[in-house]
Structure formats: C-alpha cells, structure tokens
Design an enzyme around this catalytic site. Structure first.
Site, PDB file in Angstrom:
ATOM      1  N   SER A 125     -16.740  39.688   8.028  1.00 49.74           N
ATOM      2  CA  SER A 125     -15.600  39.220   8.728  1.00 49.74           C
ATOM      3  C   SER A 125     -16.484  37.999   8.869  1.00 49.74           C
ATOM      4  O   SER A 125     -17.349  39.074  10.281  1.00 49.74           O
ATOM      5  CB  SER A 125     -14.592  40.091   9.394  1.00 49.74           C
ATOM      6  OG  SER A 125     -13.906  38.780   9.729  1.00 49.74           O
ATOM      7  N   TYR A 160     -10.184  36.222   2.411  1.00 48.91           N
ATOM      8  CA  TYR A 160      -8.854  35.605   2.706  1.00 48.91           C
ATOM      9  C   TYR A 160      -9.928  34.953   4.015  1.00 48.91           C
ATOM     10  O   TYR A 160     -11.008  34.835   4.585  1.00 48.91           O
ATOM     11  CB  TYR A 160      -8.938  36.870   3.096  1.00 48.91           C
ATOM     12  CG  TYR A 160      -9.007  38.607   4.402  1.00 48.91           C
ATOM     13  CD1 TYR A 160      -9.024  37.366   5.909  1.00 48.91           C
ATOM     14  CD2 TYR A 160     -10.009  39.258   3.844  1.00 48.91           C
ATOM     15  CE1 TYR A 160     -10.152  38.604   6.612  1.00 48.91           C
ATOM     16  CE2 TYR A 160     -10.646  39.791   4.602  1.00 48.91           C
ATOM     17  CZ  TYR A 160     -10.679  39.538   6.041  1.00 48.91           C
ATOM     18  OH  TYR A 160     -11.355  40.562   7.126  1.00 48.91           O
ATOM     19  N   HIS A 198       3.588  -2.490  16.199  1.00 44.39           N
ATOM     20  CA  HIS A 198       2.551  -1.746  16.266  1.00 44.39           C
ATOM     21  C   HIS A 198       2.508   0.058  17.117  1.00 44.39           C
ATOM     22  O   HIS A 198       1.985   0.249  16.183  1.00 44.39           O
ATOM     23  CB  HIS A 198       1.566  -2.673  17.714  1.00 44.39           C
ATOM     24  CG  HIS A 198      -0.093  -1.793  17.695  1.00 44.39           C
ATOM     25  ND1 HIS A 198      -0.292  -1.484  18.331  1.00 44.39           N
ATOM     26  CD2 HIS A 198      -0.748  -2.090  16.961  1.00 44.39           C
ATOM     27  CE1 HIS A 198      -0.991  -0.876  19.204  1.00 44.39           C
ATOM     28  NE2 HIS A 198      -1.933  -1.390  17.635  1.00 44.39           N
ATOM     29  N   ARG A 236     -11.318  45.964  16.496  1.00 43.08           N
ATOM     30  CA  ARG A 236     -12.899  46.022  15.727  1.00 43.08           C
ATOM     31  C   ARG A 236     -12.880  46.136  17.089  1.00 43.08           C
ATOM     32  O   ARG A 236     -11.876  46.359  18.184  1.00 43.08           O
ATOM     33  CB  ARG A 236     -13.136  44.199  16.232  1.00 43.08           C
ATOM     34  CG  ARG A 236     -14.436  43.654  16.794  1.00 43.08           C
ATOM     35  CD  ARG A 236     -14.602  41.669  17.275  1.00 43.08           C
ATOM     36  NE  ARG A 236     -14.047  41.853  18.436  1.00 43.08           N
ATOM     37  CZ  ARG A 236     -14.233  40.889  18.917  1.00 43.08           C
ATOM     38  NH1 ARG A 236     -14.293  40.125  17.797  1.00 43.08           N
ATOM     39  NH2 ARG A 236     -13.219  40.360  19.759  1.00 43.08           N
ATOM     40  N   THR A 280     -16.764  33.041  13.094  1.00 36.10           N
ATOM     41  CA  THR A 280     -17.902  31.482  13.304  1.00 36.10           C
ATOM     42  C   THR A 280     -17.583  31.109  13.958  1.00 36.10           C
ATOM     43  O   THR A 280     -18.464  30.175  14.703  1.00 36.10           O
ATOM     44  CB  THR A 280     -16.211  31.330  12.672  1.00 36.10           C
ATOM     45  OG1 THR A 280     -15.495  30.502  12.534  1.00 36.10           O
ATOM     46  CG2 THR A 280     -17.250  31.346  10.927  1.00 36.10           C
ATOM     47  N   ASN A 281     -16.750  31.546  15.959  1.00 40.69           N
ATOM     48  CA  ASN A 281     -17.285  31.116  16.738  1.00 40.69           C
ATOM     49  C   ASN A 281     -18.907  31.355  16.869  1.00 40.69           C
ATOM     50  O   ASN A 281     -19.269  30.784  17.992  1.00 40.69           O
ATOM     51  CB  ASN A 281     -16.001  31.488  17.595  1.00 40.69           C
ATOM     52  CG  ASN A 281     -14.249  32.028  17.040  1.00 40.69           C
ATOM     53  OD1 ASN A 281     -13.933  30.785  16.699  1.00 40.69           O
ATOM     54  ND2 ASN A 281     -13.449  32.802  17.622  1.00 40.69           N
ATOM     55  N   ASP A 282     -19.026  32.926  16.975  1.00 37.29           N
ATOM     56  CA  ASP A 282     -20.007  33.359  17.968  1.00 37.29           C
ATOM     57  C   ASP A 282     -21.391  32.570  17.119  1.00 37.29           C
ATOM     58  O   ASP A 282     -22.565  32.179  16.914  1.00 37.29           O
ATOM     59  CB  ASP A 282     -20.413  34.420  17.789  1.00 37.29           C
ATOM     60  CG  ASP A 282     -19.723  35.041  19.222  1.00 37.29           C
ATOM     61  OD1 ASP A 282     -20.537  35.005  20.134  1.00 37.29           O
ATOM     62  OD2 ASP A 282     -18.837  36.248  19.050  1.00 37.29           O
ATOM     63  N   ARG A 316       0.710  -1.192  -0.019  1.00 38.89           N
ATOM     64  CA  ARG A 316      -0.264   0.193  -0.627  1.00 38.89           C
ATOM     65  C   ARG A 316       0.813   0.844   0.135  1.00 38.89           C
ATOM     66  O   ARG A 316       1.719   1.278   0.257  1.00 38.89           O
ATOM     67  CB  ARG A 316      -0.801  -0.416   1.322  1.00 38.89           C
ATOM     68  CG  ARG A 316       0.206   0.231   1.754  1.00 38.89           C
ATOM     69  CD  ARG A 316      -1.152   0.035   3.798  1.00 38.89           C
ATOM     70  NE  ARG A 316       0.083  -0.238   5.071  1.00 38.89           N
ATOM     71  CZ  ARG A 316      -0.326  -0.533   5.705  1.00 38.89           C
ATOM     72  NH1 ARG A 316      -1.589  -0.921   6.263  1.00 38.89           N
ATOM     73  NH2 ARG A 316       0.907  -0.538   6.818  1.00 38.89           N
TER      74      ARG A 316
HETATM   75  C1  PEP Z   1     -15.532  35.475  16.049  1.00 42.15           C
HETATM   76  O1  PEP Z   1     -16.893  35.033  17.029  1.00 42.15           O
HETATM   77  O2  PEP Z   1     -15.314  34.236  15.813  1.00 42.15           O
HETATM   78  C2  PEP Z   1     -15.208  35.349  16.905  1.00 42.15           C
HETATM   79  C3  PEP Z   1     -13.773  36.136  16.133  1.00 42.15           C
HETATM   80  O3  PEP Z   1     -14.821  36.816  17.386  1.00 42.15           O
HETATM   81  P1  PEP Z   1     -14.778  36.102  19.281  1.00 42.15           P
HETATM   82  O4  PEP Z   1     -13.844  34.897  19.457  1.00 42.15           O
HETATM   83  O5  PEP Z   1     -13.989  37.450  19.704  1.00 42.15           O
HETATM   84  O6  PEP Z   1     -16.137  36.354  20.111  1.00 42.15           O
HETATM   85 MG    MG Z   2     -17.387  36.634  17.912  1.00 44.05          MG
END
Ligand code: PEP
Ligand code: MG
Length: 902
Positions: A786, A874, A459, A637, A789-791, A343
């Site tokens: 922007s 980006y 292993h 920000r 994506t966390n929130d 493989r």
């Molecule tokens: C987010 O929410 O993706 C972000 C970049 O802001 P923070 O993590 O500071 O809330």
């Molecule tokens: Mg945020």
C-alpha cells in the site's frame, strides 16, 4: 539580388478559417466565433490573432515577423467586406480588440472598444448613426478612457473623476443626462488627462491605435490578476491569449438597441428554460460589470419579438450543435440581432449533474459522456452542508442565488481586508456593491461573496461560480458604504467584523450565524433516500451517474478509518473495505498511562504487563471495526509514530520538574519520565525511530498488536461475521525488516487462528524511496503493497510534511515550480515514478500482489486517474472522499480505456 523567399508563419485567421476545435490556437472566444460564423449565424465580421503570436511577443517583447503584414491584409479584407475603412472621416469602420484565451478568464484580461475613432471620424460616426452626436462623442470618450487605462496605464480614477465633474456641472448623477456638448467637453478633458500621464497626444492614427491595443491585450496575459486567476483555476501559465479584432456593433443606439447575455439552461440549477439578462440601450460591458440592473431576457419578447424569436432559434441550434449548455452574448443594433460570443457555459456543480442527466435523456450524449462531463470537485461541493432554517432566522434581504452553498463569516468590504482576516484563519464574507477583477484575491480568500448590484451574469456571479464559491448578487435592499466599512439593511447597520450568513441557492441573506445541515446528496449517500424514491432531480442525476461510474471503474475504493463509526459511514458511502486503519489513536486518551508504563519499563516483566493490559483494549477496537466491515478487507497498520509522541513535551516536563524540585517536592517519578523523554528526543523524528524500526526495537509491541488483530478476527468470525484482516507494516525500507516482523507475526497468527478459517494477509507500506526501488525483493515477503504517498512525497522531495507547506510552498506556487502542492496531488514525474517502478517490479516478482494507495492522494481526483493508469487495485481515502474517488475512478476508466461516445 534574389528575392528572399520566406513563408510567413500564419498568425492571423479570418473567422471563416477557424472552428471550435482550434481553441489552443485561436482561444475559446475566437474558435467559437469562427464556429458560429461557419454555422451561418450573424456574427460581426472580424479576424483572430493567434496565441502563438502572443507567446512570441511575450518571449521577445516584439511582434513576430510577418504579423504586421498579416494584420494589414486581414484588415483590408474586413474593410472590403464591411464597405468601410478604419478611420474614414465620413463612414468609419470601428473595431473592438478583445482578449480570448483557451480557457475563459472572465474579466481578467483587456478589451478595447471603438478602435478607429479620432477627431475626424467621430463626425462620420455621428452621421452613420443618423446624426446622433451624443452617441458618437460618448463612443469617443469611452475609447480614450479604455485605451488610456488599459493600453497606457493612465489611472482609471482620473477619468472617473472627470466624468463625475461633468455630471456635477450639469447637476445630475446619471450619465444619460450628459448631452453631445457635455461629452465633447469630456473628450477634451480626457485628452488632457492622457497627455498629462503619457507625455503625448492621444493617437489619432487608427492603425497605431489598433497595434497598441493588440500589444496591450498580449501583455494583459501577465497582468497580476490574470496570474492569480490562473493559479486559482489551475490554468497553465504558458498558453497565451489570442486577440479578436471584431467590427463594432452598437447596443446603445437607442431604445431599439440593446445587449444581453443568455443561457440555454439555468446555469444555477440546470433546469430547462430561458435564462438571461437584457439591457436596452447599452453596451455589453454594462451588463457584465453589473453597473445597471438588467431585466429578465423574457421581457425582450415584448420589446422586440423578431429578435427574441430569432435568438431563441439560435440558442436551440447552438445547444444541439455543442450538445451542451451554451452561454451567449448578443447585441441588437437597431432591431438587428448580432451574436457576439458563445461558449459551453460555466455552471454550478448541481447544474453539471442535472444537465448531464438531461442530455442523456434527450439522446444528445451517452452515459460515458455524462460521466466525463462531471467531476469529483463538483461532487465534493454538493456534499457541503446547507443552512438549517427554523423560524428564528428571517432573511434581512434577498438577492440572486448566483452560486450555491451556505456560507457564514465576518463581513469585510475590501479585498485586502478579506485576505488579511482569512490569513488569520477567519471565515469572511466579502460585501461589495459589485465586484471587479481587482477583487479577485479577496474573492479567493472569502467564504462567500455578497453584492448589492448585478445579476446572474455579473462579474461576482460568473467568477464565484467558476470557483465554486457561495455568492449572492444583486441584493439591492443592502446599502453598501465601503469607506465607512458598513452596510445598512432593513433599518439595521452591519459593521465590518459582524457575522452574516448567505445562501447562494435561495439568494437569502441573514444576520448572524445560521446553523447548517447535511446536503441531500449526503443523505442519499448515507442511504436515507432509497433510489426508487428520489424525487429531487439533482439526487436522481447523481445516483444515475454514480451507478454508471461504479459499473465502469476498475479501481476499488476503500477508506481510511480507525473507528467503528467512521468505518460504518464510509461503508454507506460505498467503501469496499478499509485501506488504512491507523492504530496510533488507540494508544491515546486514558490508555496513555499504559503507554507510559510500556516506554518507561525497566524490566521485561514491567513491559509485558503493560502490553498485556493494552492487548484486550486493542482487540475490542478491532472487533468493532471488523464487525462494521463484515465481509470486506480491513488493512490494519501496526503502530507508526515515534513513541515520544505519547509522552509529554520535553520543555514542559523539564520546567515542571525544575519547579517541583525548587519546592522540595518528591519528583523521582517525574525525573524518570524526563530522563526517558530526553533519551528518546530526536532532531528529526519523522526520519527517526518510528514504524517498523520501533517494532524491531521494542520487544513484544508488534506481537501484541498482531495478536489483538488475530484474536479479534477469530472472535468476529465465531460470532458469524466474516473478518478479512490484512496486517500492514509501516516504513519498511529493506526486505529484511519485513521478513523479521513477518516471521514473528506468522507464528502468532498460526497459534491464534487455529482452525477458525480466518485468513490473515501480511503486507507492507511502500513509503520510503528505498522500498519503491527494491520492490522486487520486498514483494517476495509481502502479500500486498500500500503506497503511503504522504511519506513517499516527503522523503522523495526531502522536505518535512509538518513544516514546509507554511514555510515556502507559497513561493514555489508563485514561481510555478509547483502547479499544486505535491502533498495534495501526486507529483507524477517524481513520486509517481517511484510508484510506477514499485508496482511494476512488485508485480513482476509476485503477480498476485495486491496494490493500493492509502496516502491523502487516494481521494484526490487527478491522483486517482494516475493510480488507475498505473494499474493499482484500489485507492483508499477518508470517508467523505469515497464518493469522489468512486466517481473519478469511473471517469478514469471511461477516459483512458476508450469511450465511443465522442
Ligand atoms: C502515508 O505516509 O502516506 C501514510 C498513509 O501514512 P501516515 O500519513 O500515517 O504517515
Ligand atoms: Mg506514512
């Protein structure tokens, strides 16, 4: 009655019917056995039962209709080809029954060898082997042992005890001292164990053995260790395994037989040459299990020159055919070489880069393909630090550098203890004589793995390399005593909990914690190695592939940085600007007092004076960052978190005030603070007064920040640099919020910027689902988006990013509701859809709208591919992930935009 016409679904393939591209259906092992057969290489004949048959069996608990008949047909053909029949008392055919999924899962599923042996055919096998009774009875006892354990769940220790007992009776510790009579006695003992645990005799009927073994392989797809391994390696749970039924060849027929493993290049470093291990007079399982120490493959040249030369020729042929590093398992049966497996081989991160570069040089692949063959996770591994070794640190042992990296941690001897300590946040090194598949959880939990037995293909080595874990194997100066929880080495005793350090590149083992230093790859990224002066083959390969990635990628890569130092480092790593400068840290430390004054202000004057004091401090912060990012965009920000985060915790303050009151002290100031903290207390601060909401409620706060940004930009520009500020408003959900902030900001900017030539953009984060869904409106007021994506993940799923990962994600991962945490890698279907909608509707409203992402996903390899597909401009990520994002953006471009290299 009419004959019912049913065309059976095809569940069984002869080797000659398959090829290497049928891995989904035939599994990796089967597809490659077929490929080798078609190349004319000597593969023992056999057939493959498809993954579809496995899936059908797992869904219903029964073999699908037609399977039994197809197996019978293929078995007959195999018997004809081999001129032997399964179970024939005079000249029996024996087969192995081996698992083989699409993706390699070393040792995680079952294998049964020597199927077809019974009380009568064992005699025929002896005759076949030239009257070698010992060999025949040893093969039979191996069958009962493997069959009992894997097919009928007989506890493996029982067989091991019986074997130990036989050796004790003989006064030896070596299996090879047991003669044919001893092994015949052992077969009887094994059969009794079998009856005791299963309530039935060991099956004598070969076809029954075969069918039960096939079932056991199907079922092993869902064995716990296989499930754990798949989760770790992110292998989908619904693929199923194929089953390979292969005629047996024997490497344990005497000194002119043997078995080995070979690589066409060094899987550790990528260096060209011949790498592998050989073990004379042994079966394949003995090598992989690391039970006996092997010799380097080169020694085969002295032992059996003909087979050695043939093997080298086959290896070169396979590498040219697969255009990649191949790993190979082979057996020599009385001087005849058989290829048992090949493989495209697993390799370390360093080897992946080095080999990709070599193959380009050799004209086997082009640079697009080279880029496709490495990945960001590998690059991230190469950026790990290495040990800094000065003379104080002398190794106490040296084993094989089986999987590179530098790891220190507390010694543990069992998988369970490794898991326990790791859960308490400890770094641990799992120390074993050799690992086996039951150690998987412990290996995952450990920082590194150290074994005293086994080679590069044991292993421990194979699994650790696959996981990117540091591993030293075969450090045989170490004497491991698991029950006593200690090992001894060079006259010293190391107990559970003592710290050791292991170097998976050199194989050296140190007592205590060895300090670390940055990797060469990081030094290269930092600019301390000029491209013309690279003499390290790894760094040269990284440079070449990164340069290609940069030339191909469409996504720009920015960084998340809020200090000048981070900005500078990220720039050296190739960041093309700042995608997120969080301003909240600028309100902490010795500025906390000013912030308290701001929050507690009772009059406009009090508030204005606090803001006026903060303004020059903020301006200085921005000046430093703009200077470092001279000529590149910097997205700043405005303040995001709830203000109470800058005040002392409520409970602690309440206790302090109560105690002080009790003592009769003057607590007027503290009481005012307590009242403010109470007033601002929120049950769900993540969903409370934060982001733009705060800016609209506290007069002058955002204005002060906007002024500081604009003034800093003007100052830097007047000093001869180029500042490109982009002001970003957090947590916007409605266009009106943005319009209000923007109107005020534009006035301030116009006033400050004057004729300095500074241009300030104003945009917004998209991190509230409503913003994504009304992106068309919001784009009217925004020059850029922007994606936070966390929130966005938190709010789309409705779970708190602060709490849930510890609370229940483990269960969701276990149930397969998540393949991976959606905070780590973008949930394409849900959160990703919001991103897609916002990107499309935003651009429809304002075609020149700039789009980026600054949540943690900006540095995650899979998410980078998604953002490329959606067409963002980006990604922005932490400085250390900038090179990873550059590489993955390049890979995304060559993979989705088409490459003519394949
Ligand atoms: C987010 O929410 O993706 C972000 C970049 O802001 P923070 O993590 O500071 O809330
Ligand atoms: Mg945020």
């Amino acid at each position: 009655m009419a004959v019912q016409e049913t065309v059976d679904h095809k569940y069984v393939y002869d080797f000659a019917e398959g090829n290497k591209d049928l891995k989904d259906l035939l599994g990796g092992k089967g597809a490659n056995l077929a490929e080798m057969t078609n190349l004319g290489l000597p593969v023992p004949p056999g057939f493959i039962i498809t993954t579809e048959a496995c899936k059908a069996y797992l869904a219903t608990g029964e073999e699908p209709a037609g399977l039994a008949g197809q197996i019978a047909t293929h078995l007959e053909a195999l018997e004809r080809e081999m001129g032997r029949r399964l179970g024939d008392p005079d000249d029996p055919l024996l087969v192995s029954v081996r698992s083989g999924a699409k993706f390699s899962m070393p040792g995680m599923m079952e294998t049964v060898l020597n199927v077809g042996l019974n009380d009568r055919s064992v005699v025929g096998l002896s005759a076949q082997a030239g009257g070698n009774d010992r060999f025949a009875w040893d093969s039979y006892r191996r069958l009962i042992q493997m069959f009992g354990k894997t097919v009928c769940e007989v506890p493996g220790e029982e067989f091991e005890h019986a074997l130990d007992e036989a050796k004790r009776a003989k006064g030896t510790t070596n299996d090879l001292d047991l003669d044919a009579d001893d092994l015949r006695g052992l077969v009887d003992a094994y059969k009794r164990i079998f009856v005791k645990h299963t309530g039935r005799e060991f099956p004598q009927e070969p076809r029954e053995q075969l069918d039960l073994a096939i079932r056991a392989v199907f079922e092993s797809w869902n064995a716990e260790r296989a499930v754990v391994y798949r989760r770790q390696e992110r292998i989908p749970a619904d693929l199923g395994t194929a089953v390979n039924v292969v005629s047996m060849v024997f490497g344990n027929l005497g000194p002119d037989s043997g078995t080995g493993v070979a690589f066409t290049r060094d899987p550790g470093s990528g260096a060209q040459g011949i790498y592998g291990d050989y073990l004379a007079n042994a079966q394949g399982e003995d090598v992989v299990a690391g039970i006996r120490n092997t010799v380097p493959l080169q020694e085969l040249e002295q032992l059996d020159k003909k087979s050695y030369d043939e093997l080298l020729a086959f290896m070169a042929r396979l590498e040219g055919h697969y255009k990649d590093l191949c790993d190979i398992e082979f057996t020599i049966e009385r001087g005849k070489l058989w290829m048992l497996q090949t493989r495209v081989g697993k390799r370390t991160a360093a080897a992946a880069f080095v080999i990709a570069g070599q193959l380009v040089d050799e004209g086997l692949i082009d640079l697009d393909e080279a880029l496709h063959r490495v990945n960001g996770a590998q690059l991230a591994q190469l950026m790990f630090p290495r040990f800094r070794l000065d003379h104080e640190f002398q190794p106490v042992a040296k084993g094989i550098g089986a999987s590179p990296g530098a790891a220190s941690g507390k010694v543990v001897f069992t998988s369970a203890r490794a898991v326990e300590l790791a859960a308490e946040g400890e770094s641990v090194i799992l120390v074993r004589r050799e690992t086996n598949p039951d150690d998987l959880n412990g290996m995952i939990a450990s920082q590194g793995i150290l074994t005293s037995r086994g080679g590069k293909t044991s292993h421990a080595a194979v699994v650790a390399r696959g996981m990117g874990k540091t591993c030293v194997s075969g450090a045989d100066e170490i004497d491991v005593n698991v029950p006593a929880k200690r090992f001894t080495v060079a006259g010293q005793t190391v107990n559970e909990g003592d710290i050791v350090s292991i170097d998976g590149t050199t194989g050296k083992v140190y007592l205590g914690e060895v300090p670390v230093m940055p990797s060469e790859v990081v030094q290269y990224f930092e600019g301390s190695i000029e491209p013309e002066h690279i003499d390290n083959p790894l760094v040269r390969a990284v440079h070449r592939i990164m340069t290609h990635a940069d030339g191909k990628r469409r996504l720009a890569v920015r960084t998340n940085a809020d200090t000048g130092a981070d900005a500078a480092r990220a720039r050296r790593f190739g960041a093309q600007g700042i995608g997120l400068c969080r301003t909240e840290h600028m309100f902490l430390g010795d500025r906390r007092e000013l912030v308290e004054r701001l929050i507690l202000a009772r009059t406009d004057d009090e508030r204005d004076s606090a803001l006026a004091a903060l303004l020059p401090l903020q301006r200085d912060d921005f000046v430093e960052i703009f200077r470092e990012m001279d000529g590149l965009p910097v997205t700043v920000r405005l303040i995001d978190p709830p203000l109470h985060e800058f005040l002392p915790p409520l409970e602690q303050l309440a206790v302090n005030v109560a105690v002080a009151q009790e003592r009769g002290e003057d607590v007027a100031k503290e009481e005012a603070l307590l009242a403010a903290v109470r007033r601002m207390h929120e049950e769900n601060p993540m969903l409370g007064l934060r982001g733009v909401r705060l800016g609209l409620v506290i007069p002058g706060l955002f204005a002060m920040q906007v002024r500081a940004i604009a003034e800093a930009a003007v100052a830097v520009t007047r000093a001869g640099a180029v500042a490109k500020p982009e002001i970003m408003v957090p947590l916007v959900g409605a266009v009106q919020e943005l319009e209000t902030v923007r109107a005020e900001a534009e006035k301030i900017i116009a006033e400050v910027v004057g004729d300095s030539g500074v241009e300030v953009l104003i945009g917004t984060m998209i991190e509230v689902p409503r913003a994504a869904l009304t992106a068309g409106q919001i784009a009217e007021a925004a020059q850029f988006f922007s994606f936070g994506t966390n929130d966005l993940t938190q709010m789309a799923w409705g779970f708190s990013r602060d709490d849930v990962e510890g609370a229940f994600f483990w269960r969701y991962l276990e149930l397969g509701i998540f393949g991976i945490s959606p905070f780590e890698s973008i949930d394409r279907d849900g959160v990703g859809r919001l991103v897609r909608i916002a990107a499309e509707e935003g651009r429809a409203a304002r075609p020149e709208l700039k789009l980026g992402v600054c949540g943690e996903h900006g540095g995650d390899p899979d998410s980078v591919h998604f953002f490329h597909e959606v067409g963002l401009d980006y990604v922005s990520c932490s400085p250390f992930r900038v090179p990873v994002a550059r590489l993955e953006a390049g890979r995304a471009a060559v993979e989705t935009d088409g490459s003519d290299s394949r």
